[in-house]
Design an enzyme around this catalytic site. Structure first.
Site, PDB file in Angstrom:
ATOM      1  N   ASP A  34      32.561  46.267  29.540  1.00  0.00           N
ATOM      2  CA  ASP A  34      31.426  46.293  28.612  1.00  0.00           C
ATOM      3  C   ASP A  34      31.807  45.652  27.287  1.00  0.00           C
ATOM      4  OD1 ASP A  34      29.841  47.678  30.467  1.00  0.00           O
ATOM      5  OD2 ASP A  34      30.617  49.602  29.781  1.00  0.00           O
ATOM      6  N   GLY A  91      42.856  39.049  32.703  1.00  0.00           N
ATOM      7  CA  GLY A  91      41.973  38.316  31.807  1.00  0.00           C
ATOM      8  C   GLY A  91      40.627  37.989  32.418  1.00  0.00           C
ATOM      9  N   GLN A 106      35.777  41.403  39.264  1.00  0.00           N
ATOM     10  CA  GLN A 106      36.268  40.854  40.525  1.00  0.00           C
ATOM     11  C   GLN A 106      35.590  41.500  41.729  1.00  0.00           C
ATOM     12  OE1 GLN A 106      40.533  40.938  41.023  1.00  0.00           O
ATOM     13  NE2 GLN A 106      40.425  40.586  43.220  1.00  0.00           N
TER      14      GLN A 106
END
Length: 226
Positions: free
Chosen positions: A168, A141, A101
């Site tokens: 990752d 999510g 984000q």
């Protein structure tokens, strides 16, 4: 060869803080060797994952150059970086990008707060050059987008122990699923499952396949459009 030290401080409950050094200044000759090595391995590769910040001394279009190299060899690419390296990498047309984000907010120069914002951002990043986007949103999510489709993958509630490395894990599982012939929707779902499973583990650890499968069955995948 170790070129920098990354320290992870973990308490008795498994919570962790990462302290990453910037690394040494990379000389042009060293960078040329990196590029040559990548080019030599591309003929035997299916995917090239370009992840992390660029070291000092590396031009912000370096990832873009590697994306072009991969395209010449028919190798798919995933880009997971920030700032100008992400902007220039998008211009090269990667197969996928995996911003979180905060990275998406810096790229688009706007705050992303609502689900509508996340969907619009993912679509905008596709328009900037990526074939597909999986934007990680932590405990909320991820939103996935292609030129014709937008999906949301919502994880189950977990007691997060250490979220470091979850992004990752998401990117790795996303690429693994695509390489296994899964659909884009399923790849986003697998990515969220693996990222969530990673956050439930202490310290810096990737979950096993059985651990990820337990979360996968509980991830709610929603098709927004397409």
């Amino acid at each position: 060869i170790c070129i920098r030290s990354n320290l992870t401080i973990v308490d008795k409950q498994g919570l962790a803080v990462k302290l990453n050094e910037r690394g040494p200044h990379i000389q042009p000759a060293e960078l040329a060797r990196v590029e040559k090595t990548v080019a030599e391995h591309l003929p035997n590769a299916a995917w090239l994952m370009l992840c992390g910040s660029l070291p000092p001394g590396v031009a912000t279009d370096f990832y873009a150059r590697l994306i072009h190299l991969a395209q010449k060899s028919g190798v798919k690419t995933l880009l997971d970086t920030d700032g100008d390296a992400l902007l220039h990498g998008l211009e090269a047309g990667p197969t996928a990008v995996a911003p979180n984000q905060a990275e998406a907010e810096r790229l688009l120069n706007r705050a992303l707060i609502t689900q509508a914002h996340f969907r619009e951002a993912a679509s905008r990043i596709v328009q900037m050059g990526a074939e597909m986007v999986v934007m990680s949103l932590g405990s909320r999510g991820a939103v996935g987008a292609t030129g014709t489709r937008i999906v949301e993958a919502l994880p189950p509630y977990i007691d997060a122990v250490c979220p470091i490395g979850a992004g990752d894990a998401l990117a790795a599982a996303f690429v693994w699923a695509l390489s296994e012939g899964r659909s884009f929707d399923e790849a986003v779902r697998w990515g969220v499952a693996c990222g969530t499973a990673s956050a439930a583990l202490p310290g810096i650890a990737f979950p096993s396949l059985p651990q990820t499968e337990k979360i996968y069955s509980r991830v709610d995948l929603r098709v927004v459009s397409g």
